[in-house]
Design an enzyme around this catalytic site. Sequence first.
Site, PDB file in Angstrom:
ATOM      1  N   GLY A  12      44.402  37.705  29.611  1.00 43.05           N
ATOM      2  CA  GLY A  12      43.363  38.715  29.808  1.00 43.05           C
ATOM      3  C   GLY A  12      43.671  39.989  29.059  1.00 43.05           C
ATOM      4  O   GLY A  12      44.078  39.978  27.896  1.00 43.05           O
ATOM      5  N   TYR A 198      37.297  40.508  46.979  1.00 35.67           N
ATOM      6  CA  TYR A 198      37.785  41.109  45.734  1.00 35.67           C
ATOM      7  C   TYR A 198      37.391  42.580  45.639  1.00 35.67           C
ATOM      8  O   TYR A 198      38.245  43.448  45.398  1.00 35.67           O
ATOM      9  CB  TYR A 198      37.224  40.339  44.538  1.00 35.67           C
ATOM     10  CG  TYR A 198      37.592  40.936  43.198  1.00 35.67           C
ATOM     11  CD1 TYR A 198      38.847  40.716  42.654  1.00 35.67           C
ATOM     12  CD2 TYR A 198      36.677  41.704  42.484  1.00 35.67           C
ATOM     13  CE1 TYR A 198      39.189  41.265  41.426  1.00 35.67           C
ATOM     14  CE2 TYR A 198      37.012  42.249  41.251  1.00 35.67           C
ATOM     15  CZ  TYR A 198      38.267  42.022  40.735  1.00 35.67           C
ATOM     16  OH  TYR A 198      38.607  42.571  39.514  1.00 35.67           O
TER      17      TYR A 198
END
Length: 323
Positions: A12, A198
């Site tokens: 990422g 999240y």
Amino acid sequence: MHTIIMTGASRGIGRPAAERILRDDPAAHLVLITRGPSGERLAGELAAGLPASGDADGGHSADAARVSHVSADLGSLAEVRSAATTIAGRLDRGELPPLRGFVGNAGIQYTNARTESADGYEATFTVNVLANHVLLRTLMDRFTARSRIVITTSDTHFGDFAHTGGLVPAPVWQAPEVLARTGAFPASDRISGGRRAYSTSKLAAIYLAHEYARRLPAGVDVVTFNPGLVPGTGLTRDADRLSRFAMRWLFPVLNLTPLTNSPSVAGRQLADVALGKVKAPTGSYVSRDRVVPSSDESYDPERERELWEAADRLAGVPVGRAW
């Protein structure tokens, strides 16, 4: 020479961030916290071709490697604690130069809010909140001025359409001990429950950073960093097939617009924040490359203190001691 510790450097935005930190700060020794056997390979790849660090600052050999690693699964607080203790020992013995940086970039998002960590806590809260607390709590008295701590968060903590595009439900704050349990949200068995876990964990990360900003000594700053929506990262690797397909193949097209950020650009921005190139007072929220206010809900000293105390209990921090 000085030490910077980093989680989430393998994929990422973390990989380009790690590369830029090493390139732009030749005095940095980067300690990677990685899961399983990947750390040695990653450290070798990052170190390949880099000039050796000098020894004028701390007596370290000019040909010493500038990247090392410690293994830990961030979903296990025992492993995180062991990694932090190992790093602390290396610092205390002078095997590492002084600690002046921490980049808590690792994060996870699940398809539900019922996935348990090794400790029996909800896994999103464990990785995105408690793991950072264990690392920083263990090492907080070893940072030397000037230091910068960066925790990657997300604009999903705003919970509004302008910041999430309706893709992620708004956070729902509850007592930290409740958030640490599985099934804390409506529809915890479904994707919406996992996404709410999240966004709530990212709100908690900001609360935690604010409390650290109050407790850390002068010269040790802590900020949160929002990379924006970054398609093509591994964040949704545990998501359903359609979501993974969209993030990998459809959303990257949006990188041609201001609506998203690319992993390479976001990684550069994270590195710039970590190295202090972005001027940001302690407690700040940095969105991409500038300091902006986080959500109104994210400023709550009572919740911040409550989270700190609960995180200590959940992580098993002895009263009156670092550990």
